[in-house]
Scaffold this motif. Structure first.
Motif, mmCIF file in Angstrom:
data_model
loop_
_atom_site.group_PDB
_atom_site.id
_atom_site.type_symbol
_atom_site.label_atom_id
_atom_site.label_comp_id
_atom_site.label_asym_id
_atom_site.label_seq_id
_atom_site.Cartn_x
_atom_site.Cartn_y
_atom_site.Cartn_z
ATOM 1 N N VAL A 345 -14.518 72.452 37.293
ATOM 2 C CA VAL A 345 -13.703 71.919 36.135
ATOM 3 C C VAL A 345 -15.045 71.584 35.190
ATOM 4 O O VAL A 345 -14.801 71.764 34.002
ATOM 5 N N ASP A 346 -16.268 71.471 35.973
ATOM 6 C CA ASP A 346 -17.445 71.264 34.926
ATOM 7 C C ASP A 346 -17.813 72.525 34.245
ATOM 8 O O ASP A 346 -18.258 72.339 33.109
ATOM 9 N N LEU A 347 -17.618 73.541 34.816
ATOM 10 C CA LEU A 347 -17.917 75.011 34.131
ATOM 11 C C LEU A 347 -16.668 75.126 32.907
ATOM 12 O O LEU A 347 -17.257 75.701 31.778
ATOM 13 N N SER A 348 -15.715 74.880 33.236
ATOM 14 C CA SER A 348 -14.534 75.169 32.263
ATOM 15 C C SER A 348 -14.844 73.958 30.979
ATOM 16 O O SER A 348 -14.583 74.589 29.926
ATOM 17 N N ARG A 349 -15.117 72.979 31.394
ATOM 18 C CA ARG A 349 -15.565 71.921 30.128
ATOM 19 C C ARG A 349 -16.682 72.732 29.430
ATOM 20 O O ARG A 349 -16.536 72.493 28.251
ATOM 21 N N TRP A 350 -17.746 73.183 30.009
ATOM 22 C CA TRP A 350 -18.911 73.651 29.497
ATOM 23 C C TRP A 350 -18.517 74.993 28.474
ATOM 24 O O TRP A 350 -18.855 74.821 27.617
ATOM 25 N N LYS A 351 -17.619 75.512 28.878
ATOM 26 C CA LYS A 351 -16.926 76.681 28.114
ATOM 27 C C LYS A 351 -16.314 76.389 26.984
ATOM 28 O O LYS A 351 -16.536 76.721 25.658
ATOM 29 N N ALA A 352 -15.450 75.503 27.015
ATOM 30 C CA ALA A 352 -14.766 74.959 25.867
ATOM 31 C C ALA A 352 -15.488 74.342 25.073
ATOM 32 O O ALA A 352 -15.370 74.508 23.663
ATOM 33 N N GLU A 353 -16.444 73.630 25.248
ATOM 34 C CA GLU A 353 -17.362 72.594 24.498
ATOM 35 C C GLU A 353 -18.293 73.684 23.535
ATOM 36 O O GLU A 353 -18.461 73.646 22.383
ATOM 37 N N TRP A 354 -18.885 74.685 24.331
ATOM 38 C CA TRP A 354 -19.867 75.552 23.640
ATOM 39 C C TRP A 354 -18.996 76.809 22.749
ATOM 40 O O TRP A 354 -19.636 77.024 21.960
ATOM 41 N N GLN A 355 -17.854 77.019 23.125
ATOM 42 C CA GLN A 355 -16.951 77.924 22.348
ATOM 43 C C GLN A 355 -16.783 77.153 21.034
ATOM 44 O O GLN A 355 -16.949 77.772 19.810
ATOM 45 N N ALA A 356 -16.536 75.748 21.019
ATOM 46 C CA ALA A 356 -16.382 75.186 19.763
ATOM 47 C C ALA A 356 -17.620 75.093 18.930
ATOM 48 O O ALA A 356 -17.821 74.996 17.734
ATOM 49 N N LEU A 357 -18.979 74.663 19.624
ATOM 50 C CA LEU A 357 -20.339 74.569 19.106
ATOM 51 C C LEU A 357 -20.493 76.062 18.330
ATOM 52 O O LEU A 357 -21.199 76.120 17.374
ATOM 53 N N ILE A 358 -20.368 77.462 19.082
ATOM 54 C CA ILE A 358 -20.528 78.552 18.320
ATOM 55 C C ILE A 358 -19.680 78.741 17.157
ATOM 56 O O ILE A 358 -20.222 79.145 15.893
ATOM 57 N N PHE A 359 -18.425 78.317 17.048
ATOM 58 C CA PHE A 359 -17.582 78.441 15.999
ATOM 59 C C PHE A 359 -18.209 77.612 15.013
ATOM 60 O O PHE A 359 -18.028 78.039 13.850
ATOM 61 N N ASN A 374 -20.315 86.791 25.385
ATOM 62 C CA ASN A 374 -21.091 86.633 26.396
ATOM 63 C C ASN A 374 -21.157 85.232 26.901
ATOM 64 O O ASN A 374 -21.255 85.022 27.970
ATOM 65 N N LEU A 375 -20.541 84.072 26.039
ATOM 66 C CA LEU A 375 -20.404 82.973 26.928
ATOM 67 C C LEU A 375 -19.328 82.983 27.579
ATOM 68 O O LEU A 375 -19.574 82.330 28.973
ATOM 69 N N ARG A 376 -18.134 83.657 27.650
ATOM 70 C CA ARG A 376 -17.002 83.745 28.562
ATOM 71 C C ARG A 376 -17.594 84.779 29.612
ATOM 72 O O ARG A 376 -16.951 84.245 31.031
ATOM 73 N N ILE A 377 -18.533 85.818 29.778
ATOM 74 C CA ILE A 377 -18.991 86.395 30.757
ATOM 75 C C ILE A 377 -19.766 85.614 31.716
ATOM 76 O O ILE A 377 -19.647 85.517 32.875
ATOM 77 N N GLN A 378 -20.801 84.609 31.142
ATOM 78 C CA GLN A 378 -21.529 83.680 31.726
ATOM 79 C C GLN A 378 -20.712 82.619 32.549
ATOM 80 O O GLN A 378 -20.961 82.433 33.678
ATOM 81 N N HIS A 379 -19.406 82.339 31.912
ATOM 82 C CA HIS A 379 -18.545 81.466 32.606
ATOM 83 C C HIS A 379 -17.840 81.970 33.831
ATOM 84 O O HIS A 379 -17.865 81.373 34.945
ATOM 85 N N ALA A 380 -17.541 83.294 33.609
ATOM 86 C CA ALA A 380 -16.815 83.949 34.716
ATOM 87 C C ALA A 380 -17.989 84.309 35.964
ATOM 88 O O ALA A 380 -17.611 84.143 37.084
ATOM 89 N N TRP A 381 -18.985 84.656 35.462
ATOM 90 C CA TRP A 381 -20.226 84.669 36.486
ATOM 91 C C TRP A 381 -20.585 83.376 37.175
ATOM 92 O O TRP A 381 -20.701 83.543 38.679
ATOM 93 N N ALA A 382 -20.566 82.508 36.537
ATOM 94 C CA ALA A 382 -20.863 81.189 37.309
ATOM 95 C C ALA A 382 -19.589 80.745 38.354
ATOM 96 O O ALA A 382 -20.124 80.350 39.166
ATOM 97 N N VAL A 383 -18.376 80.929 37.792
ATOM 98 C CA VAL A 383 -17.329 80.680 38.926
ATOM 99 C C VAL A 383 -17.518 81.498 40.081
ATOM 100 O O VAL A 383 -17.213 81.187 41.334
ATOM 101 N N LEU A 384 -17.723 82.741 39.637
ATOM 102 C CA LEU A 384 -17.777 83.792 40.591
ATOM 103 C C LEU A 384 -18.858 83.522 41.700
ATOM 104 O O LEU A 384 -18.243 83.395 43.162
ATOM 105 N N ALA A 385 -19.825 82.974 41.477
ATOM 106 C CA ALA A 385 -21.001 82.794 42.293
ATOM 107 C C ALA A 385 -20.615 81.453 43.010
ATOM 108 O O ALA A 385 -21.095 81.383 44.210
ATOM 109 N N LEU A 386 -20.061 80.546 42.217
ATOM 110 C CA LEU A 386 -19.705 79.417 42.895
ATOM 111 C C LEU A 386 -18.683 79.542 43.838
ATOM 112 O O LEU A 386 -18.714 78.986 45.192
ATOM 113 N N GLN A 387 -17.650 80.543 43.896
ATOM 114 C CA GLN A 387 -16.566 80.616 44.851
ATOM 115 C C GLN A 387 -17.239 81.303 45.952
ATOM 116 O O GLN A 387 -16.735 80.939 47.181
ATOM 117 N N LEU A 388 -17.765 82.367 45.729
ATOM 118 C CA LEU A 388 -18.509 83.221 46.859
ATOM 119 C C LEU A 388 -19.355 82.478 47.738
ATOM 120 O O LEU A 388 -19.387 82.547 48.865
#
Length: 581
Positions: A345-359, A374-388
Motif C-alpha cells: 500500500v505504501d508503494l501504491s501511495r508513492w505511485k499516485a502521489e508522484w504521478q500527480a507531481l509529474i503532471f 517509467n514511473l509505473r514500471i518502477q512501481h511494478a518492479w518494486a511490487v514484484l520484488a516485494l512479493q517474490l
C-alpha cells in the motif's frame, strides 16, 4: 776424427718487463707498462662503465633531493647543476651504447614516476583527452557526446544539459569528458565497435588512475565513476570508490546543510543558484546507485537515509531543477520505501502521489509520457520484488505444496510481473486511453525506443521479468492461450531490442533469446503430451524450470529463481528412494 752430432739445448728468450726508455736508462724504478690493444669492444665497454658510474652518481643525488622535497615534481639537478631525470639518464645510456637518443620503444610507454627510495616506477595520470591525443576526431566526439545526452543521462540522472555542455565538460575534467564520449559511442555504435573498445581502454586507465593516485577529488570524478559503475559489471566496487571521493568533498554534510536551509526557509529571499543543486544531484545519484545495487544486486548498503524518504520532495520546487531531477528524486524515495517498508500500500501511495507531481511539474508532452511510463514500471518492479522476497522468506520453492496464503503471494507476484511486461510494451496512445499523443510522437513504444541507452541494471531486470512471467505462467497452471500470449509478448520485446540499435546489452539479449526458446520447447512438449504430465516434465518443462542464467545469481540478487513445480506423487517417489537408502 770423431764428429759428435746432436742438438744443443735451446736458449731462453728474455721477455722484456719494461719499456724501451726504462731499459736504456737502466733505471731502478718500477716501470708500469701495458700494451694498448686498441679493440673497439674494449673502448665501448669502457664508455659503458663510465656512463654507469655517472648514472649511479646522479641517482644518488636525485634520491637525496627527493627525500628533502617529496612533493616537488620538477626537474632535479645533480651536483654539477645539470638537470637529471629519467629521460636524461636513459639518453646517456643510449648514447654510450651507440643508439640514437629517443629511438627506443620507451617513448610509447605512459608517463611514470619513481617513489622515494624505490626501485620501481609508478604510472602517472593521463593529461590529454581522447581528442587532444588524436584517438578520435572532434566531430566524432561531439556526436557521441550528444548521443549520451539523448538518453543515457536518463539512466544516470546526475547531469544538467544546460551546465554540462561539450566545451564545459572538456574544460573541467578530462576523465568525465572521455567517459561520456565512450558510453555515448557504445549507445550509438554498440559494444562490439572498434571505436568503443579503444575508448573503453582509455576509460579503464582513467579509473585505474583515480584508484591508484591520491589525487584531489572533484564532482566530475564522482560523476565519471557513477557512469562507469552504471554500465559495468563491477558496479559495486566503483560505487564505493565514488562514495570515497564524495566523502573527500564532504558531500553528505553539504547536502544536509542545503536541505536544512531549504526546510528552514533560508533561501526564500535569495536568488536560486544553479551550482547549489549540482552537489545535491550528484550525491543523490550516488545514493540511488547504492540503493539499486544493495536491494537488487546483493551489495551491502554503504549508506542509508536517516530522514524521511519524502524529504527529497522539497527539491522539486527549486527553479533550477531539471526534468530528469524528478526521475532521480522519485527513484530515491521509492527505493528507500523498498528498504524500510514491507507493505504494497505504501508503494501504491508513492505511485499516485508522484504521478500527480509529474503532471503538475512537467509541461512537455513527450517528457511527461516517458516519465509516466517509467514511473509505473518502477512501481511494478518494486511490487514484484516485494512479493517474490516474501514468497522466498516463507520457505517455499515447490509451488505444488504451497498454502493458500503462499499461493496468494505467488499470484500477486505473477500479476506484478505481467504488469511490468505490459508496460515496457505499452504504446504511447494507450497511456491515457486517447490517441492525442499518438499523432505527435515519432515512436509508439517510448520505453523500447530508449532502451538502447539503458544501464546494466535496466537490461538485467527486464530479462529477469520476462523469465519470471513465463515461468510463473507455467508453474501456476495458466491456460495454454494465456501462456502463448505471454510468449508472444516476450518475442515482441526481443524483436524490439533487436531493432532498438546496437547499444543494447548483448549478454541479456542472449538470455532473453534462450528464455523464449526454452519456453517454446516446454509449451510444445506440453501440447504433445497432454495426457502424460510426467513425459512433459521429462522433456521441455524440466529444462525450462531449471534454467537459471549465471548473471542473475553472480551479478544480481533476484528472488524467485528457485521456484519450481514438482507434483506430489513425484515427491513421494523421491521420499521412497530416500527411505530405501
Amino acid at each position: 776424427m770423431d764428429v759428435v752430432t746432436g742438438t744443443s739445448p735451446p736458449r731462453k728468450t728474455r721477455i722484456p718487463k719494461a719499456c724501451a726508455a726504462c731499459r736504456k736508462s737502466k733505471s731502478a724504478t718500477t716501470c708500469t707498462w701495458h700494451v694498448k690493444t686498441g679493440s673497439a669492444v674494449d673502448e665501448r665497454l669502457e664508455r659503458v662503465e663510465q656512463a654507469i658510474w655517472a648514472l649511479n652518481r646522479r641517482l644518488d643525488d636525485q634520491e637525496t633531493i627527493s627525500r628533502q622535497s617529496r612533493e616537488d615534481s620538477g626537474p632535479v639537478t645533480d651536483r654539477d647543476g645539470a638537470i637529471c631525470d629519467s629521460t636524461t639518464s636513459v639518453d646517456a645510456v643510449e648514447t654510450a651504447l651507440g643508439c640514437p637518443a629517443g629511438e627506443s620503444s620507451r617513448r610509447a610507454l605512459p608517463a611514470i614516476s619513481r617513489p622515494d627510495n624505490a626501485s620501481f616506477l609508478i604510472r602517472k595520470p593521463a593529461c590529454l583527452d581522447v581528442v587532444s591525443s588524436g584517438l578520435i576526431s572532434d566531430l566524432d566526439a561531439q556526436i557521441w557526446f550528444n548521443t549520451f545526452f539523448d538518453g543515457c543521462n536518463r539512466f544516470v540522472p546526475v547531469f544538467d544539459v544546460t551546465h554540462d555542455t561539450y566545451s564545459s565538460v572538456r574544460e573541467r575534467s578530462t576523465v568525465l569528458f572521455d567517459v561520456l564520449i565512450t558510453f555515448g559511442c557504445k549507445a550509438g555504435n554498440g559494444s562490439l565497435a572498434n571505436d568503443f573498445r579503444k575508448l573503453h581502454n582509455v576509460v579503464r586507465q582513467h579509473i585505474s588512475d583515480i584508484t591508484l593516485h591520491d589525487t584531489e577529488a572533484s564532482l566530475e570524478s564522482v560523476q565519471a565513476l557513477l557512469v562507469v559503475a552504471s554500465y559495468s559489471d563491477s558496479g559495486a566496487i566503483l560505487c564505493d570508490i565514488a562514495l570515497r571521493e564524495s566523502l573527500k568533498l564532504h558531500l553528505p554534510q553539504t547536502v544536509t546543510a542545503y536541505l536544512s536551509s531549504l526546510a528552514a526557509g533560508c533561501h526564500t529571499d535569495q536568488p536560486a543558484n544553479l551550482r547549489d543543486l549540482i552537489p545535491v544531484r550528484v550525491f543523490y545519484g550516488l545514493v540511488l546507485l547504492d540503493q539499486i545495487l544493495s536491494l537488487d544486486g546483493g551489495k551491502p548498503a554503504s549508506m542509508s537515509l536517516h530522514s524521511t524518504s519524502r524529504r527529497v520532495r522539497i527539491l522539486i520546487a527549486q527553479p533550477h531543477r531539471s526534468p530528469i531531477d524528478l526521475r532521480l528524486y522519485a527513484q530515491v524515495e521509492l527505493n528507500e520505501l523498498r528498504a524500510t517498508s514491507y507493505a504494497s500500500v505504501d508503494l501504491s501511495r508513492w505511485k499516485a502521489e508522484w504521478q500527480a507531481l509529474i503532471f503538475d511539474n512537467l509541461t512537455v508532452e513527450d517528457e511527461r509520457t516517458v516519465f509516466t511510463v517509467n514511473l509505473r514500471i518502477q512501481h511494478a518492479w518494486a511490487v514484484l520484488a516485494l512479493q517474490l522476497r516474501a514468497l522466498t522468506a516463507s520457505g517455499v520453492d515447490n509451488l505444488a505444496l504451497v498454502t493458500e496464503s503462499q499461493r496468494t503471494i505467488s499470484l500477486a507476484a505473477k500479476t506484478a510481473a505481467e504488469r511490468h511486461l505490459d508496460l515496457i510494451l505499452t504504446n504511447t496512445h494507450d497511456l491515457d486511453g486517447s490517441g492525442a499523443s499518438h499523432q505527435q510522437t515519432s515512436y509508439t513504444k517510448p520505453y523500447i525506443a530508449n532502451i538502447r541507452y539503458g544501464s546494466e541494471f535496466v537490461f538485467a531486470k527486464n530479462a529477469f521479468c520476462v523469465l519470471i512471467v513465463l515461468r510463473l505462467a507455467i508453474l501456476l497452471g495458466d491456460p495454454l492461450p494465456a501462456v502463448l500470449h505471454r510468449l508472444q509478448q516476450a518475442q515482441d520485446f526481443l524483436d524490439g531490442l533487436n531493432h532498438a540499435g546496437m547499444g543494447a546489452n548483448l549478454g541479456y539479449i542472449r538470455i532473453l533469446s534462450q528464455t523464449v526458446k526454452k519456453c517454446e520447447r516446454a509449451v510444445k512438449a506440453s501440447q504433445q503430451a497432454q495426457d502424460s504430465s510426467e513425459q512433459a516434465l521429462d522433456t521441455g518443462d524440466a529444462d525450462f524450470q531449471s534454467f537459471v542464467p549465471h548473471e542473475f545469481t553472480l551479478k544480481w540478487d533476484f528472488p524467485g529463481l528457485n521456484l519450481c513445480y514438482i507434483p506430489l506423487d513425484w515427491q513421494e517417489l523421491f521420499l521412497n528412494f530416500e527411505a530405501g537408502d
